[in-house]
Design a protein around this motif. Structure first.
Motif, PDB file in Angstrom:
ATOM      1  N   HIS A   1     -17.076  -4.242  -3.537  1.00  0.00           N
ATOM      2  CA  HIS A   1     -16.699  -4.087  -4.944  1.00  0.00           C
ATOM      3  C   HIS A   1     -15.403  -4.841  -5.242  1.00  0.00           C
ATOM      4  CE1 HIS A   1     -15.687  -1.225  -8.530  1.00  0.00           C
ATOM      5  NE2 HIS A   1     -16.139  -2.407  -8.933  1.00  0.00           N
ATOM      6  N   CYS A   2     -14.420  -4.755  -4.317  1.00  0.00           N
ATOM      7  CA  CYS A   2     -13.150  -5.457  -4.499  1.00  0.00           C
ATOM      8  C   CYS A   2     -13.357  -6.963  -4.535  1.00  0.00           C
ATOM      9  CB  CYS A   2     -12.190  -5.097  -3.369  1.00  0.00           C
ATOM     10  SG  CYS A   2     -11.779  -3.338  -3.245  1.00  0.00           S
ATOM     11  N   ARG A   3     -14.297  -7.463  -3.738  1.00  0.00           N
ATOM     12  CA  ARG A   3     -14.518  -8.912  -3.658  1.00  0.00           C
ATOM     13  C   ARG A   3     -15.346  -9.437  -4.828  1.00  0.00           C
ATOM     14  NH1 ARG A   3     -15.120  -6.862   1.577  1.00  0.00           N
ATOM     15  NH2 ARG A   3     -13.438  -7.560   2.989  1.00  0.00           N
ATOM     16  N   ARG A   4     -16.019  -8.530  -5.551  1.00  0.00           N
ATOM     17  CA  ARG A   4     -16.848  -8.965  -6.678  1.00  0.00           C
ATOM     18  C   ARG A   4     -16.101  -8.911  -8.008  1.00  0.00           C
ATOM     19  NH1 ARG A   4     -20.701  -5.446  -4.462  1.00  0.00           N
ATOM     20  NH2 ARG A   4     -20.261  -4.038  -6.205  1.00  0.00           N
ATOM     21  N   GLU A   5     -15.255  -7.922  -8.189  1.00  0.00           N
ATOM     22  CA  GLU A   5     -14.667  -7.670  -9.509  1.00  0.00           C
ATOM     23  C   GLU A   5     -13.170  -7.441  -9.394  1.00  0.00           C
ATOM     24  OE1 GLU A   5     -15.400  -4.694 -13.351  1.00  0.00           O
ATOM     25  OE2 GLU A   5     -16.708  -4.621 -11.583  1.00  0.00           O
ATOM     26  N   ASP A   6     -12.424  -8.086 -10.280  1.00  0.00           N
ATOM     27  CA  ASP A   6     -10.965  -7.949 -10.294  1.00  0.00           C
ATOM     28  C   ASP A   6     -10.592  -6.695 -11.078  1.00  0.00           C
ATOM     29  OD1 ASP A   6      -8.365  -8.531  -9.803  1.00  0.00           O
ATOM     30  OD2 ASP A   6      -8.209 -10.231 -11.165  1.00  0.00           O
ATOM     31  N   PRO A   7      -9.824  -5.774 -10.492  1.00  0.00           N
ATOM     32  CA  PRO A   7      -9.501  -4.525 -11.199  1.00  0.00           C
ATOM     33  C   PRO A   7      -8.486  -4.759 -12.312  1.00  0.00           C
ATOM     34  CG  PRO A   7      -8.340  -4.597  -9.119  1.00  0.00           C
ATOM     35  CD  PRO A   7      -9.247  -5.805  -9.138  1.00  0.00           C
ATOM     36  N   GLU A   8      -8.626  -4.007 -13.391  1.00  0.00           N
ATOM     37  CA  GLU A   8      -7.658  -4.022 -14.472  1.00  0.00           C
ATOM     38  C   GLU A   8      -6.634  -2.910 -14.248  1.00  0.00           C
ATOM     39  OE1 GLU A   8      -7.398  -6.194 -16.739  1.00  0.00           O
ATOM     40  OE2 GLU A   8      -9.275  -7.274 -16.421  1.00  0.00           O
ATOM     41  N   PRO A   9      -5.396  -3.082 -14.715  1.00  0.00           N
ATOM     42  CA  PRO A   9      -4.395  -2.019 -14.551  1.00  0.00           C
ATOM     43  C   PRO A   9      -4.816  -0.754 -15.289  1.00  0.00           C
ATOM     44  CG  PRO A   9      -3.357  -4.098 -15.134  1.00  0.00           C
ATOM     45  CD  PRO A   9      -4.823  -4.286 -15.325  1.00  0.00           C
ATOM     46  N   VAL A  10      -4.712   0.373 -14.614  1.00  0.00           N
ATOM     47  CA  VAL A  10      -5.041   1.671 -15.216  1.00  0.00           C
ATOM     48  C   VAL A  10      -3.860   2.609 -14.976  1.00  0.00           C
ATOM     49  CG1 VAL A  10      -7.527   1.402 -14.949  1.00  0.00           C
ATOM     50  CG2 VAL A  10      -6.200   2.448 -13.111  1.00  0.00           C
ATOM     51  N   THR A  11      -3.714   3.595 -15.845  1.00  0.00           N
ATOM     52  CA  THR A  11      -2.624   4.551 -15.728  1.00  0.00           C
ATOM     53  C   THR A  11      -2.926   5.556 -14.630  1.00  0.00           C
ATOM     54  OG1 THR A  11      -2.093   4.313 -18.070  1.00  0.00           O
ATOM     55  CG2 THR A  11      -1.256   6.274 -16.954  1.00  0.00           C
ATOM     56  N   HIS A  12      -2.020   5.650 -13.668  1.00  0.00           N
ATOM     57  CA  HIS A  12      -2.168   6.618 -12.587  1.00  0.00           C
ATOM     58  C   HIS A  12      -1.443   7.915 -12.951  1.00  0.00           C
ATOM     59  CE1 HIS A  12      -2.546   8.178  -8.519  1.00  0.00           C
ATOM     60  NE2 HIS A  12      -1.231   8.366  -8.473  1.00  0.00           N
ATOM     61  N   THR A  13      -0.176   7.788 -13.320  1.00  0.00           N
ATOM     62  CA  THR A  13       0.589   8.895 -13.882  1.00  0.00           C
ATOM     63  C   THR A  13       1.414   8.319 -15.018  1.00  0.00           C
ATOM     64  OG1 THR A  13       2.400   8.539 -12.307  1.00  0.00           O
ATOM     65  CG2 THR A  13       0.702  10.144 -11.677  1.00  0.00           C
TER      66      THR A  13
ATOM     67  N   ARG B   1       1.281   2.400 -13.488  1.00  0.00           N
ATOM     68  CA  ARG B   1      -0.012   1.738 -13.657  1.00  0.00           C
ATOM     69  C   ARG B   1      -0.329   0.939 -12.395  1.00  0.00           C
ATOM     70  NH1 ARG B   1      -1.933   1.319 -18.853  1.00  0.00           N
ATOM     71  NH2 ARG B   1      -2.855  -0.725 -18.511  1.00  0.00           N
ATOM     72  N   ILE B   2      -1.608   0.927 -12.022  1.00  0.00           N
ATOM     73  CA  ILE B   2      -2.057   0.264 -10.798  1.00  0.00           C
ATOM     74  C   ILE B   2      -3.306  -0.547 -11.109  1.00  0.00           C
ATOM     75  CG2 ILE B   2      -2.673   0.574  -8.360  1.00  0.00           C
ATOM     76  CD1 ILE B   2      -1.578   3.414  -8.562  1.00  0.00           C
ATOM     77  N   ALA B   3      -3.364  -1.755 -10.541  1.00  0.00           N
ATOM     78  CA  ALA B   3      -4.571  -2.585 -10.623  1.00  0.00           C
ATOM     79  C   ALA B   3      -5.211  -2.614  -9.242  1.00  0.00           C
ATOM     80  CB  ALA B   3      -4.230  -3.986 -11.107  1.00  0.00           C
ATOM     81  N   CYS B   4      -5.983  -1.574  -8.919  1.00  0.00           N
ATOM     82  CA  CYS B   4      -6.583  -1.470  -7.584  1.00  0.00           C
ATOM     83  C   CYS B   4      -7.801  -0.544  -7.664  1.00  0.00           C
ATOM     84  CB  CYS B   4      -5.564  -0.928  -6.587  1.00  0.00           C
ATOM     85  SG  CYS B   4      -6.187  -0.788  -4.891  1.00  0.00           S
ATOM     86  N   TRP B   5      -8.880  -0.914  -6.949  1.00  0.00           N
ATOM     87  CA  TRP B   5     -10.070  -0.073  -6.902  1.00  0.00           C
ATOM     88  C   TRP B   5      -9.887   1.107  -5.949  1.00  0.00           C
ATOM     89  CZ3 TRP B   5     -12.743  -0.770 -10.917  1.00  0.00           C
ATOM     90  CH2 TRP B   5     -13.013  -2.049 -11.432  1.00  0.00           C
ATOM     91  N   HIS B   6      -9.031   0.946  -4.951  1.00  0.00           N
ATOM     92  CA  HIS B   6      -8.868   1.993  -3.941  1.00  0.00           C
ATOM     93  C   HIS B   6      -7.383   2.274  -3.705  1.00  0.00           C
ATOM     94  CE1 HIS B   6     -13.115   1.487  -3.180  1.00  0.00           C
ATOM     95  NE2 HIS B   6     -12.923   0.209  -2.877  1.00  0.00           N
ATOM     96  N   PRO B   7      -6.662   2.789  -4.697  1.00  0.00           N
ATOM     97  CA  PRO B   7      -5.238   3.081  -4.479  1.00  0.00           C
ATOM     98  C   PRO B   7      -5.054   4.176  -3.438  1.00  0.00           C
ATOM     99  CG  PRO B   7      -5.989   4.045  -6.544  1.00  0.00           C
ATOM    100  CD  PRO B   7      -7.117   3.189  -6.049  1.00  0.00           C
ATOM    101  N   SER B   8      -4.013   4.035  -2.654  1.00  0.00           N
ATOM    102  CA  SER B   8      -3.740   5.003  -1.602  1.00  0.00           C
ATOM    103  C   SER B   8      -3.239   6.306  -2.206  1.00  0.00           C
ATOM    104  CB  SER B   8      -2.703   4.438  -0.632  1.00  0.00           C
ATOM    105  OG  SER B   8      -2.335   5.413   0.309  1.00  0.00           O
ATOM    106  N   GLN B   9      -3.579   7.403  -1.529  1.00  0.00           N
ATOM    107  CA  GLN B   9      -3.112   8.716  -1.961  1.00  0.00           C
ATOM    108  C   GLN B   9      -2.096   9.315  -1.001  1.00  0.00           C
ATOM    109  OE1 GLN B   9      -3.963   9.865  -4.895  1.00  0.00           O
ATOM    110  NE2 GLN B   9      -5.278   8.078  -5.213  1.00  0.00           N
ATOM    111  N   ASP B  10      -1.837   8.627   0.118  1.00  0.00           N
ATOM    112  CA  ASP B  10      -0.944   9.154   1.153  1.00  0.00           C
ATOM    113  C   ASP B  10       0.396   8.451   1.059  1.00  0.00           C
ATOM    114  OD1 ASP B  10       0.209  10.278   3.324  1.00  0.00           O
ATOM    115  OD2 ASP B  10      -0.925   9.131   4.819  1.00  0.00           O
ATOM    116  N   ALA B  11       1.466   9.199   0.829  1.00  0.00           N
ATOM    117  CA  ALA B  11       2.804   8.613   0.712  1.00  0.00           C
ATOM    118  C   ALA B  11       3.728   9.040   1.835  1.00  0.00           C
ATOM    119  CB  ALA B  11       3.441   9.009  -0.626  1.00  0.00           C
TER     120      ALA B  11
END
Length: 663
Positions: A605-617, A621-631
């Motif tokens: 999916h990442c290699r087919r389509e470029d993600p648009e920035p979306v509001t995380h909190t 904002r993040i432009a990623c299909w699989h943002p990490s949840q571990d900090a």
């Protein structure tokens, strides 16, 4: 100036330069004194001594009227030298005008002038001289015009090439930012910086001009009787060369020796000063057609939760450059906003588009590049559609630029005070003395020691840190609403870096000035700014508060940048962490997410389509299909960097004047 005099004196100290200089001096002295001392003897007609060979009475023999050839060769030095120098000055003057016109004329007219120069350069100079000699007619005046016009295209090309190299320097970009007009920019900032190589090439051109002029006189197209120069004497003596070679060889030797002296001195100067001669000039690039309008949609700029109008609003900013395979877009769909008093940091690897974005919002990206945006406003004024004169006044007083290289940020041939004063003279209409006084006051405001004395010094007399302070002082000559600092601490030691960053922070606090800080150092951004924009391959991939950078970063690229930062607890026996692979070239952006080839979490999916920035909190904002949840792993990085920063603060806590010495 002392530096220029020192460089030219170094030319005279070289063996070749000294010999050529002494020879030229002897020729000039001969040109002045010979007509006074031997003018009458060279004109005496002696019918009893017609066409005699060399003798004690006549060292080189006599001509067909019995005149002494030796004295005629000496006396001809003045006219030969005068005509050659006059033709050279004419060629240089015309070349300067033709070479500088594209910088001040509208784009279409400038292209036409460049095309005419390119066509003229394609013809041999001697062929052009003969062509113009036929047009202007025989005689010394026609020959001067012919040779001057024949030399002009080469000097025009050289002027264009040198001007283009200087026009790309930061101090020229700074002058454009403050709204300096094209003509003033050319006269004050470009021509003084190319005067030295042009003078060197003019010296070499004088030798070629002397040879060309002698050739025209030899052919009967130059000096006419009763006047005579070396070329005419050569033509008169050539018919007797089999019987008496001296009358032909003497003027020939004079031409060769004088021309050689000009050429050797010019080449010695070129070698000593490190400038390029006409024989090594670059060929200008062919202009490219404008691109089609890019209608790609972008995302709206994220705005913080505030009712205050942003100082800078950018939506879907794109910058495109023409290339052999089409248009390349290094900045593609960048959107952000900077509010009054806010400090926004931009980080990313080299080539991610950070500096180009800053140049685009400052209106410093020139043709043939094309800048497009759905919205590009500074203090509410559209930057892409407003009147050019209005924009100059706005950007010149409300926008300040602090460039990466403090040495190239200032004009090396103008004193620091005059460069700062130019802003006040141009936009605030202050008198020369009042503007200089304000420049001294601004230098004092940025803690430059002895500002009155420093204002009369030149950039090379300032250290790197002091030049950066002066650059900030130049921005404060007006009332800046936004300061764009592009790598302002590069090549500075840590103590001076801290001083420069502290100065920017103080300006921001005192004036509510917004700051857009570009840096490779993510820790500097984290400790200095309110928000962080992470750029990769011409896009913003994450926008988050700086306070949350070490605990809430979610994009794999941001986390990789943080992981690559060493701290005090880093195991020195293990290799430093690096991001595998390398950023894509601007003309080879892969399909889908540009970071996918280097991302361990990437899938099809990442290699087919470029993600648009979306509001995380909120505010993130993040432009990623699989943002990490571990900090959790980022917390240790933050603690190590905080500890390192405190150690550095202790070493540089006391303000010093490390940057105040003479470089």
């Amino acid at each position: 100036m002392s530096a220029a005099r020192s460089r030219w004196s170094s030319v005279a100290r070289t063996p070749v330069g000294a010999c050529a200089g002494l020879l030229l001096l002897a020729v000039v002295v001969l040109a002045v004194l010979a007509p006074l001392l031997w003018g009458d003897r060279a004109s005496v007609v002696d019918t009893a001594a017609i066409q005699q060979g060399p003798s004690d009475a006549h060292l080189l023999g006599t001509d067909n009227l019995g005149r002494d050839i030796f004295y005629r060769v000496l006396v001809a030095t003045r006219l030969s030298l005068l005509l050659a120098v006059t033709a050279t000055l004419l060629g240089v003057a015309l070349g300067l005008v033709l070479g500088a016109l594209p910088s001040v004329l509208p784009r279409g007219a400038g292209r036409f002038v460049t095309s005419v120069v390119n066509i003229a350069v394609a013809f041999p100079g001697l062929l052009l001289a003969l062509f113009f000699a036929v047009i202007f007619g025989v005689g010394a005046t026609g020959a001067v015009l012919a040779i001057g016009l024949a030399m002009a295209p080469a000097f025009a090309r050289l002027t264009q090439t040198l001007s283009a190299s200087v026009a790309g320097r930061d101090f020229v970009a700074a002058a454009r930012t403050v709204g300096v007009g094209r003509m003033r920019l050319l006269v004050r900032h470009i021509l003084p910086n190319i005067a030295e190589p042009l003078a060197v090439n003019a010296t070499i051109g004088a030798g070629a001009s002397l040879l060309a002029f002698s050739g025209l006189s030899f052919l009967g197209l130059g000096v006419q009787a009763p006047e005579y120069d070396w070329g005419r004497l050569l033509g008169e003596g050539l018919g007797r060369i089999n019987l008496t070679p001296a009358p032909a060889l003497a003027p020939c030797v004079a031409v060769v020796v004088t021309g050689l002296a000009f050429n050797l001195f010019g080449e010695a100067a070129a070698a000593a000063l490190g400038v390029r001669t006409l024989s090594r000039q670059a060929v200008g690039a062919r202009p490219l057609p404008p691109p089609a309008q890019d209608t790609a949609a972008g995302t709206a700029a994220h705005r913080p939760d505030t009712d205050e109008r942003p100082v800078l609003a950018v939506e879907n900013l794109q910058v495109a450059f023409p290339g052999p395979a089409g248009w390349t877009t290094p900045v593609r769909g960048v959107s952000f906003a900077v509010h009054p008093g806010e400090a926004v940091g931009v980080v990313g690897e080299s080539g991610s588009g950070k500096s180009l974005t800053a140049m685009a919002v400052s209106r410093l990206v020139e043709h043939p590049a094309q800048v497009t945006a759905r919205r590009l406003e500074f203090t509410g004024t559209p930057l892409l559609d407003s009147d050019e004169r209005e924009l100059r006044r706005l950007l010149g007083t409300s926008l300040a630029m602090v460039f990466q290289d403090p040495m190239s940020s200032f004009n090396p041939v103008t004193s620091m005070g005059r460069q700062l004063a130019e802003v006040a003279e141009h936009h605030q209409h202050l008198s020369r003395s009042a503007a200089f006084a304000r420049a001294v006051d601004r230098l004092r405001a940025v803690r430059v020691p002895a500002p009155e004395r420093r204002a009369r010094q030149y950039p090379h007399e300032f250290s790197g840190g002091m030049r950066q302070r002066a650059m900030i002082g130049m921005g404060l000559m007006g009332d800046p609403r936004l300061i764009i600092a592009d790598e302002p601490t590069t090549a500075l030691d840590v103590t001076v870096q801290r001083q420069v960053l502290r100065l920017l922070t103080e300006v921001r606090d005192e004036r509510a000035t917004a700051i857009l800080l570009i840096s490779h150092d993510i820790t500097v951004i984290a400790r200095t700014c309110d928000r962080v924009l992470v750029m990769y391959a011409g896009r913003i991939v994450e926008d988050l508060p700086a306070a949350d950078l070490f605990t809430a970063a979610r994009h794999p690229y941001t986390r990789a940048l943080l992981a690559a930062v060493p701290d005090l607890d880093t195991d020195r026996d293990r290799p430093l962490a690096v991001i595998p692979g390398r950023p894509p070239e601007p003309d080879r952006i892969p399909r889908g997410c540009a970071f996918a080839p280097r991302c361990p979490s990437a899938d099809d999916h990442c290699r087919r389509e470029d993600p648009e920035p979306v509001t995380h909190t909120v505010g993130h904002r993040i432009a990623c299909w699989h943002p990490s949840q571990d900090a959790t792993e980022l917390v240790g990085i933050e603690a190590g960097i905080e500890a390192g920063a405190e150690a550095g603060a202790g070493a540089g806590a006391e303000e010093t004047t490390t940057g105040g010495g003479t470089a």
